[in-house]
Design a protein around this motif. Structure first.
Motif, PDB file in Angstrom:
ATOM      1  N   LEU A   8     -51.194  63.722  36.579  1.00 62.16           N
ATOM      2  CA  LEU A   8     -51.008  65.129  36.859  1.00 62.16           C
ATOM      3  C   LEU A   8     -51.101  66.094  35.662  1.00 62.16           C
ATOM      4  O   LEU A   8     -51.044  67.277  35.844  1.00 62.16           O
ATOM      5  CB  LEU A   8     -49.295  64.962  36.662  1.00 62.16           C
ATOM      6  CG  LEU A   8     -48.581  64.206  38.036  1.00 62.16           C
ATOM      7  CD1 LEU A   8     -47.122  63.924  37.638  1.00 62.16           C
ATOM      8  CD2 LEU A   8     -48.822  64.868  39.146  1.00 62.16           C
ATOM      9  N   MET A   9     -52.078  65.651  34.655  1.00 63.85           N
ATOM     10  CA  MET A   9     -52.437  66.636  33.475  1.00 63.85           C
ATOM     11  C   MET A   9     -53.940  66.728  33.712  1.00 63.85           C
ATOM     12  O   MET A   9     -54.701  67.305  32.734  1.00 63.85           O
ATOM     13  CB  MET A   9     -51.910  66.196  32.336  1.00 63.85           C
ATOM     14  CG  MET A   9     -50.556  66.298  32.121  1.00 63.85           C
ATOM     15  SD  MET A   9     -49.893  65.861  30.358  1.00 63.85           S
ATOM     16  CE  MET A   9     -50.302  67.031  29.298  1.00 63.85           C
TER      17      MET A   9
ATOM     18  N   ASP B 271     -38.251  60.392  32.529  1.00 59.75           N
ATOM     19  CA  ASP B 271     -38.361  61.648  33.381  1.00 59.75           C
ATOM     20  C   ASP B 271     -39.750  62.426  33.210  1.00 59.75           C
ATOM     21  O   ASP B 271     -40.358  62.609  31.884  1.00 59.75           O
ATOM     22  CB  ASP B 271     -37.382  62.372  33.221  1.00 59.75           C
ATOM     23  CG  ASP B 271     -36.017  62.064  33.781  1.00 59.75           C
ATOM     24  OD1 ASP B 271     -35.875  61.352  34.381  1.00 59.75           O
ATOM     25  OD2 ASP B 271     -34.887  62.649  32.994  1.00 59.75           O
ATOM     26  N   ILE B 272     -40.357  62.991  34.082  1.00 57.69           N
ATOM     27  CA  ILE B 272     -41.433  64.011  34.012  1.00 57.69           C
ATOM     28  C   ILE B 272     -40.961  65.306  34.114  1.00 57.69           C
ATOM     29  O   ILE B 272     -40.042  65.760  34.904  1.00 57.69           O
ATOM     30  CB  ILE B 272     -42.261  63.743  35.448  1.00 57.69           C
ATOM     31  CG1 ILE B 272     -42.994  62.272  35.278  1.00 57.69           C
ATOM     32  CG2 ILE B 272     -43.449  64.958  35.283  1.00 57.69           C
ATOM     33  CD1 ILE B 272     -43.715  62.033  36.704  1.00 57.69           C
TER      34      ILE B 272
ATOM     35  N   PHE C 248     -46.851  69.670  33.997  1.00 60.72           N
ATOM     36  CA  PHE C 248     -46.256  68.560  34.033  1.00 60.72           C
ATOM     37  C   PHE C 248     -46.386  67.917  32.803  1.00 60.72           C
ATOM     38  O   PHE C 248     -47.038  67.920  31.953  1.00 60.72           O
ATOM     39  CB  PHE C 248     -46.948  67.360  34.990  1.00 60.72           C
ATOM     40  CG  PHE C 248     -46.996  67.829  36.508  1.00 60.72           C
ATOM     41  CD1 PHE C 248     -45.976  67.488  37.225  1.00 60.72           C
ATOM     42  CD2 PHE C 248     -47.929  68.637  36.932  1.00 60.72           C
ATOM     43  CE1 PHE C 248     -45.820  68.029  38.436  1.00 60.72           C
ATOM     44  CE2 PHE C 248     -47.858  69.045  38.123  1.00 60.72           C
ATOM     45  CZ  PHE C 248     -46.669  68.650  38.972  1.00 60.72           C
ATOM     46  N   ASP C 249     -45.192  67.396  32.028  1.00 57.07           N
ATOM     47  CA  ASP C 249     -45.095  66.850  30.827  1.00 57.07           C
ATOM     48  C   ASP C 249     -44.037  65.834  30.847  1.00 57.07           C
ATOM     49  O   ASP C 249     -43.045  65.933  31.819  1.00 57.07           O
ATOM     50  CB  ASP C 249     -44.590  67.877  29.935  1.00 57.07           C
ATOM     51  CG  ASP C 249     -45.067  67.325  28.631  1.00 57.07           C
ATOM     52  OD1 ASP C 249     -45.691  66.347  28.297  1.00 57.07           O
ATOM     53  OD2 ASP C 249     -44.704  68.290  27.381  1.00 57.07           O
ATOM     54  N   ARG C 250     -44.067  64.809  30.081  1.00 63.24           N
ATOM     55  CA  ARG C 250     -43.201  63.757  30.259  1.00 63.24           C
ATOM     56  C   ARG C 250     -41.876  64.136  29.218  1.00 63.24           C
ATOM     57  O   ARG C 250     -42.340  65.159  28.329  1.00 63.24           O
ATOM     58  CB  ARG C 250     -43.671  62.424  29.652  1.00 63.24           C
ATOM     59  CG  ARG C 250     -44.277  62.334  28.058  1.00 63.24           C
ATOM     60  CD  ARG C 250     -44.898  61.013  27.815  1.00 63.24           C
ATOM     61  NE  ARG C 250     -45.017  60.821  26.412  1.00 63.24           N
ATOM     62  CZ  ARG C 250     -44.285  59.815  25.801  1.00 63.24           C
ATOM     63  NH1 ARG C 250     -43.692  58.960  26.538  1.00 63.24           N
ATOM     64  NH2 ARG C 250     -44.325  59.604  24.360  1.00 63.24           N
ATOM     65  N   GLU C 251     -40.770  63.748  29.455  1.00 61.21           N
ATOM     66  CA  GLU C 251     -39.848  63.936  28.571  1.00 61.21           C
ATOM     67  C   GLU C 251     -39.981  63.270  27.271  1.00 61.21           C
ATOM     68  O   GLU C 251     -40.895  62.550  27.005  1.00 61.21           O
ATOM     69  CB  GLU C 251     -38.509  62.839  29.310  1.00 61.21           C
ATOM     70  CG  GLU C 251     -36.999  63.342  28.744  1.00 61.21           C
ATOM     71  CD  GLU C 251     -36.521  64.750  29.333  1.00 61.21           C
ATOM     72  OE1 GLU C 251     -36.077  65.236  28.492  1.00 61.21           O
ATOM     73  OE2 GLU C 251     -36.704  64.736  30.447  1.00 61.21           O
TER      74      GLU C 251
END
Length: 89
Positions: free
Chosen positions: A58-59, A88-89, A74-77
């Motif tokens: 996603l990155m 979570d994303i 998109f980044d992770r929690e």
């Protein structure tokens, strides 16, 4: 307006929102299938699975372009101590 709140004055409707969400989710499933095709081996660990999906799919701007996801970030929690808790994303 007659004193009531109405979302109809906004550009997007709930059906537009749902369609966009479904499209994003469908592209995440494509990424999942890419992981399977690449025979990515992961332990039964939500954090590691999430990290693989976010960091390597996603990155990845090449993949994002192919899937028409370049307008999304998109980044992770935020990680917690020992990387436990949030996945979570």
């Amino acid at each position: 307006m007659n004193g009531t709140l109405s979302a109809t004055v906004f550009e997007y409707s709930i059906s537009d929102f749902n369609a966009e969400f479904e499209n994003i989710f469908a592209q995440i499933i494509v990424c999942y299938n890419l992981m399977i095709d690449a025979k990515v081996s992961l332990p039964n660990n939500e954090n590691k699975i999430r990290n693989e999906l976010v960091n390597n799919y996603l990155m990845d701007n090449t993949i994002r372009a192919k899937l028409n996801l370049t307008e999304y970030i998109f980044d992770r929690e935020v990680a917690t101590k020992n990387d436990l808790g949030r996945v979570d994303i």
